[in-house]
Design an enzyme around this catalytic site. Structure first.
Site, PDB file in Angstrom:
ATOM      1  N   TYR A 138      48.815  -9.744 -38.299  1.00 26.15           N
ATOM      2  CA  TYR A 138      49.101 -10.543 -37.214  1.00 26.15           C
ATOM      3  C   TYR A 138      48.589 -10.211 -35.621  1.00 26.15           C
ATOM      4  O   TYR A 138      47.746  -9.997 -35.737  1.00 26.15           O
ATOM      5  CB  TYR A 138      50.669 -11.697 -36.529  1.00 26.15           C
ATOM      6  CG  TYR A 138      50.802 -12.188 -35.927  1.00 26.15           C
ATOM      7  CD1 TYR A 138      49.966 -13.359 -35.838  1.00 26.15           C
ATOM      8  CD2 TYR A 138      50.713 -11.890 -34.903  1.00 26.15           C
ATOM      9  CE1 TYR A 138      50.098 -14.309 -34.657  1.00 26.15           C
ATOM     10  CE2 TYR A 138      50.643 -12.617 -33.774  1.00 26.15           C
ATOM     11  CZ  TYR A 138      50.546 -13.917 -33.665  1.00 26.15           C
ATOM     12  OH  TYR A 138      50.584 -14.435 -32.731  1.00 26.15           O
ATOM     13  N   GLY A 198      43.935 -26.203 -32.535  1.00 26.42           N
ATOM     14  CA  GLY A 198      45.333 -25.997 -32.921  1.00 26.42           C
ATOM     15  C   GLY A 198      46.215 -26.960 -31.809  1.00 26.42           C
ATOM     16  O   GLY A 198      47.162 -26.037 -31.653  1.00 26.42           O
ATOM     17  N   GLY A 199      44.992 -28.377 -31.483  1.00 25.37           N
ATOM     18  CA  GLY A 199      45.699 -28.808 -30.240  1.00 25.37           C
ATOM     19  C   GLY A 199      46.298 -29.712 -30.012  1.00 25.37           C
ATOM     20  O   GLY A 199      47.359 -30.547 -29.393  1.00 25.37           O
ATOM     21  N   ILE A 231      51.114 -24.439 -27.438  1.00 27.81           N
ATOM     22  CA  ILE A 231      50.217 -23.630 -26.657  1.00 27.81           C
ATOM     23  C   ILE A 231      49.157 -24.385 -26.826  1.00 27.81           C
ATOM     24  O   ILE A 231      49.014 -25.186 -25.758  1.00 27.81           O
ATOM     25  CB  ILE A 231      50.229 -22.853 -26.602  1.00 27.81           C
ATOM     26  CG1 ILE A 231      51.206 -21.331 -26.296  1.00 27.81           C
ATOM     27  CG2 ILE A 231      49.120 -21.948 -25.563  1.00 27.81           C
ATOM     28  CD1 ILE A 231      51.032 -19.482 -26.906  1.00 27.81           C
ATOM     29  N   GLY A 232      48.330 -25.598 -27.723  1.00 25.11           N
ATOM     30  CA  GLY A 232      47.479 -26.026 -27.641  1.00 25.11           C
ATOM     31  C   GLY A 232      47.290 -26.806 -27.127  1.00 25.11           C
ATOM     32  O   GLY A 232      46.705 -27.674 -26.468  1.00 25.11           O
ATOM     33  N   SER A 274      47.494 -11.678 -27.947  1.00 25.16           N
ATOM     34  CA  SER A 274      49.026 -11.816 -27.728  1.00 25.16           C
ATOM     35  C   SER A 274      49.310  -9.939 -27.720  1.00 25.16           C
ATOM     36  O   SER A 274      48.365  -9.183 -28.288  1.00 25.16           O
ATOM     37  CB  SER A 274      49.607 -12.243 -29.776  1.00 25.16           C
ATOM     38  OG  SER A 274      51.028 -11.463 -30.126  1.00 25.16           O
TER      39      SER A 274
END
Length: 254
Positions: free
Chosen positions: A151, A13-14, A18-19, A138
């Site tokens: 989640y 997820g870069g 955030i990634g 999280s």
């Protein structure tokens, strides 16, 4: 001298949020970075910004172990080694009790739990003593936020898995730590309406009275990935403006 000179990082997820902020920081600190994502267009754009000599983008499906194995193998083929894994890819999803389809619940769990496990497993053959694995948790794991059962459960599972990874990987000299973001400005909340709604609601619950920036999460991921954290093992570092440690310090109570 950068903190990550000579190191190679693999970030799921870069290509956004955030990634991507972490990938930018890692490159600035001397690392070569391999990023994965589902969207080839955003991957290409991210690599262009990171610099083709410093980065490599691979379209990969986090829920497919074979896809992850191909991605880690391609990372090592490209840059020769693997020192850092940031299992960052995750999705949100509203799953209210009484109104949720099975597929919606399972997708959150598949990406956020199963995907994290198989990301680490795919990288494992290439990790040597001194390597660092960083997981993305999280604050919602413990916040009891209505409508976010899947989640919350998925992120609680990440922090729980980390403890097992520590026991399994310590004999190999591999560190495993978790960064635990609070409310942060990222595309996971939807843009721009979703973010504006979240900001209006959530800043009042944060003692520092603002959302976090992706770069602020990246700074902690950098510390955990670097040799500065050489004796940090099994830590969970909250980056949440104080919301977890001191909820009654929030503006809503002032």
């Amino acid at each position: 001298m950068g903190k990550l000179n000579g190191k190679v990082a693999f970030i799921t997820g870069g290509n956004s949020g955030i990634g991507f902020a972490t990938a930018k920081l890692f490159v600035a600190e001397g690392a070569k970075v391999v990023i994965t994502g589902r969207n080839q267009v955003t991957l290409d754009k991210a690599v262009e910004e990171l610099g083709a000599s410093n980065s490599f983008g691979i379209q990969a499906e986090t829920t497919d172990p074979q896809s992850l194995e191909k991605a880690t193998a391609a990372a090592v083929e490209k840059f020769g080694r693997l020192d850092i894994v940031f299992a960052n890819a995750g999705i949100g999803g509203h799953t209210p009790l009484g109104g949720t389809e099975l597929a919606a619940f399972q997708e959150v769990m598949n990406v956020n739990v199963t995907g994290v496990f198989f990301t680490v497993q795919a990288a494992l053959p290439y990790l040597k003593e001194g390597a660092s694995v960083v997981l993305n948790g999280s604050v919602l794991a413990n916040a009891g936020s209505p409508g976010w059962a899947a989640y919350a459960a998925s992120k609680a599972a990440v922090t729980s898995m980390a403890k097992v990874f520590v026991s399994e990987l310590s004999p190999r000299g591999i560190r495993v730590n978790t960064v635990v973001p609070g409310p942060t400005r990222t595309p996971i909340w939807g843009q721009p309406e979703g973010l504006a709604q979240m900001e209006a609601k959530l800043t009042r619950s944060v003692p520092l009275n603002r959302l976090g920036e992706p770069e602020e999460i990246a700074n902690v991921a950098l510390f955990l990935a670097s040799d500065d954290a050489s004796y940090v093992q099994g830590a969970e570092i909250s980056v949440d403006g104080g919301g977890g440690s001191s909820p009654f310090g929030a503006p809503v109570y002032r």
